[in-house]
Scaffold this active site. Structure first.
Site, PDB file in Angstrom:
ATOM      1  N   ASP A   6     -16.276 -18.158  59.163  1.00  0.00           N
ATOM      2  CA  ASP A   6     -15.711 -18.322  57.825  1.00  0.00           C
ATOM      3  C   ASP A   6     -16.185 -19.631  57.208  1.00  0.00           C
ATOM      4  OD1 ASP A   6     -14.336 -15.963  58.058  1.00  0.00           O
ATOM      5  OD2 ASP A   6     -12.398 -16.896  58.492  1.00  0.00           O
ATOM      6  N   HIS A  51     -22.385 -15.653  62.116  1.00  0.00           N
ATOM      7  CA  HIS A  51     -22.216 -15.240  63.517  1.00  0.00           C
ATOM      8  C   HIS A  51     -23.552 -15.329  64.259  1.00  0.00           C
ATOM      9  CE1 HIS A  51     -18.093 -14.069  63.925  1.00  0.00           C
ATOM     10  NE2 HIS A  51     -18.137 -13.112  63.017  1.00  0.00           N
ATOM     11  N   GLU A  72     -14.443 -16.490  64.569  1.00  0.00           N
ATOM     12  CA  GLU A  72     -14.163 -16.042  63.203  1.00  0.00           C
ATOM     13  C   GLU A  72     -13.928 -17.226  62.270  1.00  0.00           C
ATOM     14  OE1 GLU A  72     -14.409 -12.842  62.018  1.00  0.00           O
ATOM     15  OE2 GLU A  72     -15.283 -12.654  63.994  1.00  0.00           O
ATOM     16  N   HIS A 100     -20.881 -14.149  56.257  1.00  0.00           N
ATOM     17  CA  HIS A 100     -20.074 -14.291  57.470  1.00  0.00           C
ATOM     18  C   HIS A 100     -20.851 -13.790  58.681  1.00  0.00           C
ATOM     19  CE1 HIS A 100     -16.159 -14.328  59.665  1.00  0.00           C
ATOM     20  NE2 HIS A 100     -16.716 -13.315  60.321  1.00  0.00           N
ATOM     21  N   GLU A 101     -21.500 -12.629  58.536  1.00  0.00           N
ATOM     22  CA  GLU A 101     -22.252 -12.072  59.657  1.00  0.00           C
ATOM     23  C   GLU A 101     -23.506 -12.889  59.958  1.00  0.00           C
ATOM     24  OE1 GLU A 101     -20.925  -9.885  61.513  1.00  0.00           O
ATOM     25  OE2 GLU A 101     -19.263  -9.494  60.154  1.00  0.00           O
TER      26      GLU A 101
END
EC number: 3.4.-.-
Length: 486
Positions: free
Chosen positions: A205, A140, A201, A136-137
């Site tokens: 995801d 980002h 987010e 997930h990071e």
């Protein structure tokens, strides 16, 4: 003042040198995704993003309890880079690091830096759950969410950014305090920020779950971990840090589950490395040694473990921390007979031999491993440390110099080499290497002071003086690059 300049102004005001000394002075997918990773370039170029990211990383080394543990650093970077290899829109090398904090939190910032709180590792039940957070990071970063958010906020509310940017780094590390700082911004701007974050987010995801599946992990690790966190903190007045920066409404959990179910079901064997990392964190960084000994003895007796080896390893560390070196050695020696190159075991085995000053067996083993795994940080740093303790300083010096050619930003190696030079009374090189430690903390004035002191010790070494003078110019230029951005 522009958004970027505001951020840099706030960032450059903080250089916690004295606290830095306190902290560091011790010791392939099925769902097609939109190609939007290149967005945000008009707000922040890749070069500037890397420059700011590196500066922020120095700031964190100086101000946060970064885990300077080569075994755990090796583990989390291996896990992260397994996924980076399958990611798209990767513009730079990633750096994964651990913050010694039981809070459930993870954060990504400029230049491919990803921080994981140790509490996430000890809370996750499977490596796929931990990997889902890391994926997930990574998403980002590859989708450049921070740069895109800056661009959108600067476009919509350019006059309210100072208050928001001043809390960005603080929010990443301490969301409770950081969110309070951000809440002082104007309501309209704050709402725009929340909406944009929710979009980020969902996108992270979507990209992250595909990345998780493409990298050989169980994609259900993401919704499973989401659900556990949401359920665990549903009725708590103080949610974990991660839920403040990564809100988990029911719709997001449902969407993550549906997306994960689009991939084939995957049965993945439990990871010994993950279980060893959990055991190391619990036995070395949490609780006290005597309580940990009791806990691991009960786990082994009642077979409350995923891998018995991990429970035994945790017990061996607990014994070591309690100075029961004989019991610790008995366990780790047994573990090594079954897995002789396991770096978790090698690290503790080295510590034990150093404590009892029995150097020949560990030096022989580490020498062989260093040939087998050249420039591996666990092997190289343990070998150098053992050579130092055995007073073979020249061999330690050569080993560390070679290692730093490959990993020039390794904080532990610079710290060890500083000690090696000091023990040989090589004062010019000692001060020059100590300067690199300060430079990695962003303390450029202190670093330059050390270099100038080293220069004064090098009167009979013209080549050393020349190198030191060149390094002073390099550090001054690095400092000026940040100032020119402002």
């Amino acid at each position: 003042m522009t958004l970027l300049n505001t951020f840099l102004f706030v960032f450059l005001l903080s250089t916690p040198y004295s606290h830095a000394q306190q902290v560091n002075g011790k010791n392939h997918g099925r769902n097609k995704l939109p190609e939007i990773g290149a967005a945000g370039f008009s707000a922040l170029s890749i070069d500037k993003e890397q420059l700011i990211g590196n500066a922020m990383m120095k700031h964190l080394r100086a101000s946060q309890p970064i885990v300077n543990d080569p075994v755990l650093i090796e583990y989390i970077n291996d896990l992260g880079n397994r996924m980076v290899r399958n990611a798209q829109d990767v513009h730079y090398n990633f750096e994964f690091f651990l913050v010694n904090n039981k809070e459930l939190n993870a954060f990504a910032f400029f230049g491919g830096h990803i921080g994981i709180h140790t509490g996430l590792i000890t809370t996750a039940e499977t490596e796929s759950e931990l990997a889902s957070v890391v994926a997930h990071e990574i998403s980002h970063v590859t989708q450049r969410h921070l740069a895109r958010k800056m661009e959108a906020q600067n476009r919509n509310q350019p006059l309210t950014m100072a208050g928001m940017i001043s809390g960005v780094l603080l929010t990443l590390i301490n969301p409770t305090v950081g969110m309070a700082a951000l809440s002082t911004s104007m309501a309209a701007s704050q709402q725009a920020s929340i909406n944009y974050t929710r979009t980020n987010e969902k996108e992270a995801d979507r990209v992250g779950i595909q990345l998780l599946a493409n990298s050989g992990f169980d994609p259900m690790g993401a919704p499973n971990f989401f659900s556990k966190m949401a359920e665990q903190y549903r009725y708590k007045s103080k949610p974990p840090a991660m839920l403040l920066t990564h809100p988990l409404p029911e719709s997001r959990i449902s969407e993550a589950r549906v997306r994960a179910q689009n991939f084939p079901a995957r049965q993945i064997r439990a990871s010994l490395q993950f279980e060893l990392a959990k055991a190391r964190l619990k036995a070395r960084y949490e609780g006290n040694a005597q309580d940990n000994i009791k806990r691991y003895l009960i786990e082994i007796e009642k077979q409350r473990y995923v891998y018995k080896e991990a429970a035994q390893y945790g017990l061996a560390i607990a014994y070591f921390e309690n100075e029961n070196y004989e019991k610790s050695h008995e366990i780790i020696k047994s573990l090594l007979t079954k897995d002789q190159n396991n770096l978790f075991y090698i690290d503790l085995f080295t510590d034990l031999h150093i404590k009892v000053k029995n150097f020949p067996p560990i030096l022989e083993r580490l020498e062989k491993l260093n040939l087998l795994m050249p420039n591996n940080q666990v092997v190289a740093l343990n070998y150098a440390n053992a050579l130092n303790e055995a007073e073979n300083y020249q061999a330690a010096e050569i080993l560390l110099q070679d290692f730093l050619l490959v990993q020039p930003n390794n904080f532990i190696a610079h710290d060890l080499l500083t000690d090696t030079y000091k023990k040989q009374n090589k004062m010019a090189m000692m001060h020059a290497t100590k300067a690199e430690v300060f430079a990695l903390l962003g303390a450029y004035p202190r670093a330059i002071d050390e270099l100038q002191t080293g220069y004064n010790y090098a009167d009979d070494k013209p080549l050393v003086k020349k190198r030191i003078k060149a390094r002073i110019i390099q550090l001054q230029e690095q400092e000026n690059k940040l100032k020119r951005l402002n």
